[in-house]
Design an enzyme around this catalytic site. Structure first.
Site, PDB file in Angstrom:
ATOM      1  CE  LYS A   3      -8.380  -2.022   5.090  1.00 42.45           C
ATOM      2  NZ  LYS A   3      -8.433  -3.282   4.387  1.00 42.45           N
ATOM      3  CD1 TRP A  28      -2.091  -2.255   1.775  1.00 44.59           C
ATOM      4  CD2 TRP A  28      -2.962  -1.273  -0.053  1.00 44.59           C
ATOM      5  NE1 TRP A  28      -3.069  -3.071   1.276  1.00 44.59           N
ATOM      6  CE2 TRP A  28      -3.626  -2.501   0.167  1.00 44.59           C
ATOM      7  CE3 TRP A  28      -3.320  -0.493  -1.141  1.00 44.59           C
ATOM      8  CZ2 TRP A  28      -4.650  -2.953  -0.678  1.00 44.59           C
ATOM      9  CZ3 TRP A  28      -4.340  -0.937  -1.986  1.00 44.59           C
ATOM     10  CH2 TRP A  28      -4.996  -2.158  -1.749  1.00 44.59           C
ATOM     11  CG  ASP A  75      -3.174   4.152   4.149  1.00 39.15           C
ATOM     12  OD1 ASP A  75      -4.232   4.012   4.802  1.00 39.15           O
ATOM     13  OD2 ASP A  75      -2.894   3.464   3.143  1.00 39.15           O
TER      14      ASP A  75
HETATM   15  N1  PMP Z   1      -4.190   1.317   2.459  1.00 38.53           N
HETATM   16  C1  PMP Z   1      -4.231   0.220   3.246  1.00 38.53           C
HETATM   17  C2  PMP Z   1      -3.305   0.136   4.410  1.00 38.53           C
HETATM   18  C3  PMP Z   1      -5.138  -0.801   2.951  1.00 38.53           C
HETATM   19  O1  PMP Z   1      -5.172  -1.891   3.720  1.00 38.53           O
HETATM   20  C4  PMP Z   1      -6.000  -0.665   1.851  1.00 38.53           C
HETATM   21  C5  PMP Z   1      -7.037  -1.691   1.493  1.00 38.53           C
HETATM   22  N2  PMP Z   1      -6.933  -2.921   1.981  1.00 38.53           N
HETATM   23  C6  PMP Z   1      -5.899   0.485   1.058  1.00 38.53           C
HETATM   24  C7  PMP Z   1      -4.998   1.466   1.402  1.00 38.53           C
HETATM   25  C8  PMP Z   1      -6.772   0.694  -0.154  1.00 38.53           C
HETATM   26  O2  PMP Z   1      -8.025   1.049   0.266  1.00 38.53           O
HETATM   27  P1  PMP Z   1      -9.251   1.327  -0.712  1.00 38.53           P
HETATM   28  O3  PMP Z   1      -9.633  -0.005  -1.285  1.00 38.53           O
HETATM   29  O4  PMP Z   1     -10.271   1.900   0.224  1.00 38.53           O
HETATM   30  O5  PMP Z   1      -8.801   2.271  -1.746  1.00 38.53           O
END
Ligand code: PMP
Length: 360
Positions: A196, A102, A172
């Protein structure tokens, strides 16, 4: 069918009392004669919901007065772009810490808008830890420093955010917001996809210090400019109304439980059950450096892929579902978010013990 224990990394388990309340209010929200889903985002009933969600989140995270809270669409991935579009303009540069897939996506997106430097990374050790970081590692000319507080795929966490001095720290927090106490005043901006610890997918929460809003790059589309949403109180366009409603029910549930301090204690207890078992197991192993172990996503492995698959299948037959690790790393991963009951983790550990006896 009875409800299962759902260890999904996200969208993930929600508190049962929240789902029950939403069900009770589904056809008639507080005498309005309609569902929140059917309600205008400009109605007074919805205004109360979004105001209450903001108040409750402010209470839960002790968000200082000089921070805005935004409830937007787009997921955490939208923030991979919005953060640089809005913040990198001060110097054209930003520092990122690379702690996993991520982070890498955030870095790749930010590179489209400025000069991005990876100040520290744990990629060399397959992201099994949080790299050593000190203030000297950051470029004093960076507009901000970006971290991923909890690395959903590997199961690592920044238990303490790095000291960045005068540089705004951006985080994030998608997979561990509201799970342990963080001092919001240490951050310039934090964001999280809701799916989450907050509520349904589709809602994205942003908490941003006042001074950081208002210097977006010229090219920033209006819809991606924080100023647009700050000025409109998250009602510039139609926000994810039902998601905000459920988020508020989750916030109320968490406040009733005693807030983030109380849930952190429970989360630590749940995680300790799993890690203690892993540390003493002759069959299961964990890969994450002990000091950086996540209390939200616990990753573990059996000696070979065949056994991993067998475990996942048998666990599922016992009502312990969604334990498959991310496809990039294999093995197993237990998402033990705020809403996962202690009993769910106990049952998982009992099942692991049984599996070990039968397969050692
Ligand atoms: N950052 C983290 C730490 C994540 O775990 C996730 C999704 N699992 C995301 C970003 C991406 O999130 P989204 O699908 O809401 O764009």
């Amino acid at each position: 069918m009875a409800r299962v224990y759902n260890f999904s990394a996200g969208p993930a388990v929600l508190p049962e009392p929240v789902l029950q309340k939403a069900a009770d209010e589904m056809l008639d929200y507080k005498g309005t004669g309609m569902s929140v889903m059917e309600m205008s985002h400009r109605s007074s009933a919805f205004k109360e919901i979004i105001d209450s969600a903001e108040d409750n989140l402010r209470k839960l995270m002790d968000v200082p007065e000089n921070y805005h809270i935004l409830f937007l669409q787009g997921g955490a991935s939208s923030q991979f772009a919005m953060v640089p579009l809005n913040l990198i303009g001060r110097t054209g540069k930003a520092d990122y810490i690379n702690t996993g897939a991520w982070s890498k996506k955030a870095i790749a997106e930010a590179k489209r808008y400025g000069e991005v430097r990876v100040a520290a990374s744990s990629e060399e050790t397959e992201f099994n830890c949080i790299p050593e970081i000190n203030r000297e590692m950051f470029d004093p000319a960076a507009s901000y420093v970006h971290i991923t507080t909890n690395n959903t795929i590997y199961g690592t966490v920044f238990h303490t955010p790095p000291e960045t001095g005068a540089l705004p720290l951006v985080a994030d927090m998608s997979s561990n917001i509201l799970s342990q106490v963080y001092d919001v005043s240490k951050f310039g901006l934090l964001y999280a996809g809701a799916q989450k610890n907050i509520g349904p997918a589709g809602l994205t929460v942003i908490i941003v210090r006042e001074g950081l809003v208002g210097s977006a790059l010229e090219i920033t589309p209006k819809i991606f400019n924080y100023t647009t949403h700050v000025e409109a109180g998250s009602l510039f366009n139609t926000p994810p109304t039902y998601g905000i409603y459920i988020a508020n029910l989750v916030f109320e549930w968490l406040l009733d439980l005693g807030g983030v301090t109380a849930i952190e204690e429970i989360n630590r207890e749940k995680a300790a059950m799993l890690y203690n078992f892993l540390d003493n197991s002759s069959l299961f192993t964990g890969k994450v450096a002990k000091k950086d172990r996540s209390i939200m996503n616990v990753t573990f492995y059996l000696p070979d892929e065949k056994l991993n698959e067998q475990f996942i299948k048998e666990a599922s037959d016992h009502g312990l579902v969604m334990l498959k690790g991310h496809r990039s790393v294999g093995g197993m991963r237990a998402g033990i978010y705020n809403a996962m009951p202690v009993d769910g983790v106990r049952k998982l550990v009992d099942f692991m013990k049984k599996f070990e006896l039968q397969n050692a």
